[in-house]
Design a protein around this motif. Sequence first.
Motif, PDB file in Angstrom:
ATOM      1  N   PHE A 240      68.559  63.896  -3.787  1.00 10.61           N
ATOM      2  CA  PHE A 240      67.236  63.346  -3.497  1.00 10.61           C
ATOM      3  C   PHE A 240      66.821  63.870  -2.133  1.00 10.61           C
ATOM      4  CE2 PHE A 240      68.860  59.972  -6.325  1.00 10.61           C
ATOM      5  CZ  PHE A 240      67.816  59.910  -7.230  1.00 10.61           C
ATOM      6  N   HIS A 241      65.669  64.471  -2.063  1.00  6.32           N
ATOM      7  CA  HIS A 241      65.135  64.882  -0.764  1.00  6.32           C
ATOM      8  C   HIS A 241      63.831  64.121  -0.564  1.00  6.32           C
ATOM      9  CE1 HIS A 241      67.531  68.916  -0.588  1.00  6.32           C
ATOM     10  NE2 HIS A 241      68.305  67.841  -0.605  1.00  6.32           N
ATOM     11  N   GLN A 242      63.821  63.282   0.445  1.00  7.29           N
ATOM     12  CA  GLN A 242      62.705  62.348   0.605  1.00  7.29           C
ATOM     13  C   GLN A 242      61.917  62.676   1.865  1.00  7.29           C
ATOM     14  OE1 GLN A 242      65.034  58.658   0.509  1.00  7.29           O
ATOM     15  NE2 GLN A 242      64.802  58.614  -1.711  1.00  7.29           N
ATOM     16  N   TYR A 243      60.617  62.725   1.707  1.00  6.07           N
ATOM     17  CA  TYR A 243      59.729  63.105   2.821  1.00  6.07           C
ATOM     18  C   TYR A 243      58.717  61.987   3.020  1.00  6.07           C
ATOM     19  CZ  TYR A 243      61.952  67.511   1.794  1.00  6.07           C
ATOM     20  OH  TYR A 243      62.906  68.483   1.573  1.00  6.07           O
ATOM     21  N   LEU A 244      58.723  61.404   4.193  1.00  7.72           N
ATOM     22  CA  LEU A 244      57.772  60.333   4.487  1.00  7.72           C
ATOM     23  C   LEU A 244      56.753  60.833   5.499  1.00  7.72           C
ATOM     24  CD1 LEU A 244      60.216  58.707   3.262  1.00  7.72           C
ATOM     25  CD2 LEU A 244      59.401  56.788   4.611  1.00  7.72           C
ATOM     26  N   PHE A 245      55.516  60.870   5.052  1.00  2.00           N
ATOM     27  CA  PHE A 245      54.414  61.223   5.951  1.00  2.00           C
ATOM     28  C   PHE A 245      53.744  59.905   6.313  1.00  2.00           C
ATOM     29  CE2 PHE A 245      55.176  64.832   3.155  1.00  2.00           C
ATOM     30  CZ  PHE A 245      55.293  65.879   4.074  1.00  2.00           C
ATOM     31  N   GLU A 246      53.824  59.547   7.572  1.00  2.00           N
ATOM     32  CA  GLU A 246      53.364  58.207   7.956  1.00  2.00           C
ATOM     33  C   GLU A 246      51.996  58.289   8.617  1.00  2.00           C
ATOM     34  OE1 GLU A 246      56.061  55.366   9.082  1.00  2.00           O
ATOM     35  OE2 GLU A 246      57.676  56.218   7.861  1.00  2.00           O
ATOM     36  N   ALA A 247      51.090  57.424   8.159  1.00  2.00           N
ATOM     37  CA  ALA A 247      49.733  57.379   8.701  1.00  2.00           C
ATOM     38  C   ALA A 247      49.555  56.055   9.434  1.00  2.00           C
ATOM     39  CB  ALA A 247      48.719  57.480   7.565  1.00  2.00           C
ATOM     40  N   PRO A 248      49.591  56.088  10.771  1.00  2.27           N
ATOM     41  CA  PRO A 248      49.342  54.827  11.473  1.00  2.27           C
ATOM     42  C   PRO A 248      47.870  54.427  11.255  1.00  2.27           C
ATOM     43  CG  PRO A 248      50.182  56.541  12.975  1.00  2.27           C
ATOM     44  CD  PRO A 248      49.809  57.208  11.690  1.00  2.27           C
ATOM     45  N   ILE A 249      47.653  53.285  10.637  1.00  2.00           N
ATOM     46  CA  ILE A 249      46.285  52.778  10.454  1.00  2.00           C
ATOM     47  C   ILE A 249      45.820  52.258  11.819  1.00  2.00           C
ATOM     48  CG2 ILE A 249      44.875  51.019   9.300  1.00  2.00           C
ATOM     49  CD1 ILE A 249      47.013  51.157   7.005  1.00  2.00           C
ATOM     50  N   ARG A 255      50.306  53.278   6.734  1.00  2.00           N
ATOM     51  CA  ARG A 255      50.273  53.683   5.323  1.00  2.00           C
ATOM     52  C   ARG A 255      51.267  54.822   5.177  1.00  2.00           C
ATOM     53  NH1 ARG A 255      45.409  55.264   5.100  1.00  2.00           N
ATOM     54  NH2 ARG A 255      44.571  53.170   5.054  1.00  2.00           N
ATOM     55  N   ILE A 256      52.164  54.678   4.226  1.00  2.00           N
ATOM     56  CA  ILE A 256      53.233  55.672   4.095  1.00  2.00           C
ATOM     57  C   ILE A 256      53.066  56.451   2.794  1.00  2.00           C
ATOM     58  CG2 ILE A 256      55.736  55.980   3.908  1.00  2.00           C
ATOM     59  CD1 ILE A 256      56.010  53.491   5.715  1.00  2.00           C
ATOM     60  N   TYR A 257      53.097  57.769   2.917  1.00  4.53           N
ATOM     61  CA  TYR A 257      53.060  58.667   1.757  1.00  4.53           C
ATOM     62  C   TYR A 257      54.486  59.172   1.592  1.00  4.53           C
ATOM     63  CZ  TYR A 257      48.014  58.461   2.153  1.00  4.53           C
ATOM     64  OH  TYR A 257      46.721  58.010   2.192  1.00  4.53           O
ATOM     65  N   PHE A 258      55.141  58.674   0.562  1.00  3.50           N
ATOM     66  CA  PHE A 258      56.564  58.902   0.355  1.00  3.50           C
ATOM     67  C   PHE A 258      56.698  59.890  -0.812  1.00  3.50           C
ATOM     68  CE2 PHE A 258      60.749  56.345  -0.613  1.00  3.50           C
ATOM     69  CZ  PHE A 258      61.423  57.516  -0.867  1.00  3.50           C
ATOM     70  N   LEU A 259      57.083  61.111  -0.474  1.00  4.01           N
ATOM     71  CA  LEU A 259      57.271  62.155  -1.477  1.00  4.01           C
ATOM     72  C   LEU A 259      58.758  62.206  -1.805  1.00  4.01           C
ATOM     73  CD1 LEU A 259      55.871  64.571  -2.978  1.00  4.01           C
ATOM     74  CD2 LEU A 259      56.519  65.967  -1.010  1.00  4.01           C
ATOM     75  N   ASN A 260      59.078  61.781  -3.015  1.00  4.99           N
ATOM     76  CA  ASN A 260      60.481  61.688  -3.421  1.00  4.99           C
ATOM     77  C   ASN A 260      60.798  62.846  -4.358  1.00  4.99           C
ATOM     78  OD1 ASN A 260      63.027  60.607  -3.597  1.00  4.99           O
ATOM     79  ND2 ASN A 260      62.495  59.012  -5.076  1.00  4.99           N
ATOM     80  N   MET A 261      61.578  63.805  -3.862  1.00  2.00           N
ATOM     81  CA  MET A 261      61.933  64.980  -4.666  1.00  2.00           C
ATOM     82  C   MET A 261      63.354  64.782  -5.199  1.00  2.00           C
ATOM     83  SD  MET A 261      59.339  67.212  -3.917  1.00  2.00           S
ATOM     84  CE  MET A 261      60.120  68.603  -4.695  1.00  2.00           C
ATOM     85  N   ARG A 262      63.557  65.167  -6.450  1.00  2.00           N
ATOM     86  CA  ARG A 262      64.921  65.072  -6.989  1.00  2.00           C
ATOM     87  C   ARG A 262      65.265  66.331  -7.764  1.00  2.00           C
ATOM     88  NH1 ARG A 262      61.838  61.489 -10.622  1.00  2.00           N
ATOM     89  NH2 ARG A 262      62.178  62.179 -12.770  1.00  2.00           N
ATOM     90  N   SER A 263      66.551  66.650  -7.769  1.00  2.00           N
ATOM     91  CA  SER A 263      66.977  67.891  -8.420  1.00  2.00           C
ATOM     92  C   SER A 263      67.719  67.594  -9.716  1.00  2.00           C
ATOM     93  CB  SER A 263      67.870  68.698  -7.480  1.00  2.00           C
ATOM     94  OG  SER A 263      69.062  67.979  -7.241  1.00  2.00           O
ATOM     95  N   PRO A 277      64.438  51.362  -8.278  1.00  2.00           N
ATOM     96  CA  PRO A 277      65.369  51.105  -7.165  1.00  2.00           C
ATOM     97  C   PRO A 277      64.892  51.706  -5.845  1.00  2.00           C
ATOM     98  CG  PRO A 277      66.287  52.715  -8.709  1.00  2.00           C
ATOM     99  CD  PRO A 277      65.047  52.165  -9.340  1.00  2.00           C
ATOM    100  N   THR A 278      64.165  52.828  -5.920  1.00  2.00           N
ATOM    101  CA  THR A 278      63.685  53.451  -4.678  1.00  2.00           C
ATOM    102  C   THR A 278      62.733  52.494  -3.965  1.00  2.00           C
ATOM    103  OG1 THR A 278      63.834  55.595  -5.762  1.00  2.00           O
ATOM    104  CG2 THR A 278      62.620  55.528  -3.707  1.00  2.00           C
ATOM    105  N   LEU A 279      61.818  51.914  -4.744  1.00  2.00           N
ATOM    106  CA  LEU A 279      60.857  51.000  -4.114  1.00  2.00           C
ATOM    107  C   LEU A 279      61.510  49.674  -3.725  1.00  2.00           C
ATOM    108  CD1 LEU A 279      57.552  51.793  -6.030  1.00  2.00           C
ATOM    109  CD2 LEU A 279      58.358  52.644  -3.822  1.00  2.00           C
ATOM    110  N   GLU A 280      62.602  49.350  -4.404  1.00  2.00           N
ATOM    111  CA  GLU A 280      63.347  48.149  -3.990  1.00  2.00           C
ATOM    112  C   GLU A 280      63.926  48.363  -2.594  1.00  2.00           C
ATOM    113  OE1 GLU A 280      64.853  46.558  -8.096  1.00  2.00           O
ATOM    114  OE2 GLU A 280      66.506  46.576  -6.633  1.00  2.00           O
ATOM    115  N   ILE A 281      64.447  49.564  -2.375  1.00  2.00           N
ATOM    116  CA  ILE A 281      65.004  49.901  -1.056  1.00  2.00           C
ATOM    117  C   ILE A 281      63.894  49.854  -0.006  1.00  2.00           C
ATOM    118  CG2 ILE A 281      66.052  51.762   0.312  1.00  2.00           C
ATOM    119  CD1 ILE A 281      67.567  52.593  -2.247  1.00  2.00           C
ATOM    120  N   VAL A 282      62.734  50.419  -0.358  1.00  2.00           N
ATOM    121  CA  VAL A 282      61.588  50.377   0.562  1.00  2.00           C
ATOM    122  C   VAL A 282      61.282  48.923   0.914  1.00  2.00           C
ATOM    123  CG1 VAL A 282      59.089  50.696   0.670  1.00  2.00           C
ATOM    124  CG2 VAL A 282      60.536  52.547  -0.175  1.00  2.00           C
TER     125      VAL A 282
END
Length: 384
Positions: A240-249, A255-263, A277-282
């Motif tokens: 899992f390669h996870q990229y969080l682009f965070e937008a401070p409102i 507001r978080i843009y969470f790009l979840n890449m999986r192989s 489960p990913t959103l449970e962790i969030v």
Amino acid sequence: MYINFWYPVARSEEIVDDKPLGVELLGMPFVAFRDTEGAAHVLSNTCVHRGGALSDGWVRNGQAICPYHGWEYGGNGKCTKVPSLGDQKPPARAKVDSYPVQERYGIVFAFLGDLPEEERPPLYDVEEYGTEGWKAQLYVYEVACNYERSVENGLDPVHNEFVHPKQGAPMLSLEQQRKPPPCEEIPWGSKFYMLFPKKKDNNTELTAVKTGPRIGGAGSWFQGPNQLVTWIDISAENAFHQYLFEAPIDDSHTRIYFLNMRSWLLEDEHDERIEKPTLEIVHEDVGILEKLSPVRTPATNTKEILMPSDAMVVRYREWLSDWDASGWRIDTKRLQAEQGDIAFAIPSPGRREGGNWVLDTIPLKPGGEEVRKRRVSPKFSAAG
Ligand code: FES
Ligand SMILES: [Fe+2]
């Protein structure tokens, strides 16, 4: 919060043909819309006639139109028509700030600052995106916490054991917690990567690896104040390669843009199984983050007791103080106090090319060398 970085503005599909989209970022209002070619534009939302909100207007022929008296603005921020002047040219001062835009990963990003192109910190390059063998999912959610606290959470390997016990998060050996792998510098940030301990062997000495082999390891890094990466390499094939682009409102909402890449599990039918489960962790992280005190990271590290395992958090704060020294930090107290009387704008690159701007530049904290020392690296106390 800082100017001069790339911030996610909206999902691509949120910016539709004839409707402007209002977005708050860094405590400031913006409008996003598309021109007749479909290219996205992001402008300061305040009409320079008498302060109308462009996002409440409409889009016609690729121009954003103010709902108050119909002034029309192009994607470059210049006013192209003032209806009350008929065919006469609008005055030269009739322009709003227009920000550089990139549309990638299904997200529209804007560079909120005035640096010329060659000096801009990069938008994170997700190399796996769109390549064979990788599947992307994008989740977007809002959190009532400061974005720096959220980034720090992603850089902290020790919380997993306590916040995510159900998720089978790999536990760190005591050795790893006392002596975490050294941070490695990357452009505009720092990273760490460590191998997983062998099961049931708490004393395994682990080595940080710079690049691969990415077998049974995990790491996190940041680039700029609001781009966070976490790689969880379960094996060479399953990652899992996870990229969080965070937008401070603003400085207490993100507001978080969470790009979840999986192989692996590449078929669509697995999306839900991964998402849940990913959103449970969030959700588990958010529960902690929304209650942190103080809401924002303290001004000096002496106001918390930092441990060796907080090394990445310390490194992140050092980078923040570099950007403080550059004079890029928004003076939020002044902004909030004066916003009722003065319409501000984040300076766009256009301000370096010419003057004659109607709106004031957003208040920034003064930079300089002494500001860099604001956060003192703590002397790590021995754990235990
Ligand atoms: S306030 Fe925008 S046109 Fe008058
Ligand atoms: Fe977490």
